[in-house]
Design an enzyme around this catalytic site. Structure first.
Site, PDB file in Angstrom:
ATOM      1  CG  MET A  63      -0.772   1.146   1.359  1.00 15.88           C
ATOM      2  SD  MET A  63      -2.578   1.705   2.521  1.00 15.88           S
ATOM      3  CE  MET A  63      -3.108   3.511   1.159  1.00 15.88           C
ATOM      4  N   PRO A  64       1.401   1.690  -0.764  1.00 11.98           N
ATOM      5  CG  PRO A  64       2.444   1.388  -2.741  1.00 11.98           C
ATOM      6  CD  PRO A  64       1.581   1.264  -2.326  1.00 11.98           C
ATOM      7  CG  PHE A  65       0.490   7.912   1.960  1.00 12.34           C
ATOM      8  CD1 PHE A  65      -1.384   8.067   1.490  1.00 12.34           C
ATOM      9  CD2 PHE A  65       1.360   9.397   2.139  1.00 12.34           C
ATOM     10  CE1 PHE A  65      -1.768   9.773   1.722  1.00 12.34           C
ATOM     11  CE2 PHE A  65       0.902  10.518   1.986  1.00 12.34           C
ATOM     12  CZ  PHE A  65      -0.626  10.477   2.330  1.00 12.34           C
ATOM     13  CB  ILE A  67       1.096  -1.559  -6.742  1.00 16.02           C
ATOM     14  CG1 ILE A  67       2.534  -1.243  -5.928  1.00 16.02           C
ATOM     15  CG2 ILE A  67       0.525  -0.701  -5.472  1.00 16.02           C
ATOM     16  CD1 ILE A  67       2.515  -1.656  -4.036  1.00 16.02           C
ATOM     17  CB  THR A 104       4.776   6.759   2.603  1.00 12.87           C
ATOM     18  OG1 THR A 104       5.398   7.513   2.679  1.00 12.87           O
ATOM     19  CG2 THR A 104       4.963   5.284   3.840  1.00 12.87           C
TER      20      THR A 104
END
Length: 131
Positions: free
Chosen positions: A1-3, A33, A72
């Site tokens: 889960m990239p932010f 992803i 992130t």
């Protein structure tokens, strides 16, 4: 889960959207992803009320087309996967938003599953570690 947070100088809504699409596609292609795992903050800076600082460093000369991409994500990607991600972001930012690859500055910050709450005050990755 990239932010993902994308900051771009002199970027209107269309350019920000194009940059967001470029980064998301690169994450899907390079790191696998899921396509619906799409969490981004897109910020345009006008150079007057808010601005971005940039300069040349390590042989890369940037200009007013600068775009900062801060990702992130949970730990676990190899250096080769990250390099592929950086290349793909630069390629797609140029194709979608006309951003010169030399102006695409990317940073990745990794953390652990316990560092995420996706809503409801829960630590979903701790409750379902296979997610």
């Amino acid at each position: 889960m990239p932010f993902v947070r994308i900051d771009a100088l002199h970027a209107d809504a269309r350019r920000l959207d194009a940059l967001g699409r470029a980064v998301h596609q690169a994450l899907v292609e390079s790191l696998g992803i899921p396509p619906d795992d799409h969490f981004q903050v897109l910020v345009g800076h006008d150079g007057v009320n808010s601005t971005l600082r940039y300069g040349g460093y390590l042989g890369v000369d940037r200009d007013g087309g600068i775009v900062y991409v801060a990702i992130t994500m949970r730990r676990g990607r190899t250096p080769a996967q990250k390099q592929a991600l950086y290349r793909r972001i630069a390629e797609l930012a140029e194709a979608y938003a006309g951003t010169e690859p030399r102006n695409v500055f990317v940073t990745v910050t990794e953390n652990e599953s316990a560092d995420w709450s996706l809503g409801h005050g829960a630590a979903q990755y701790l409750d379902a570690p296979s997610a």
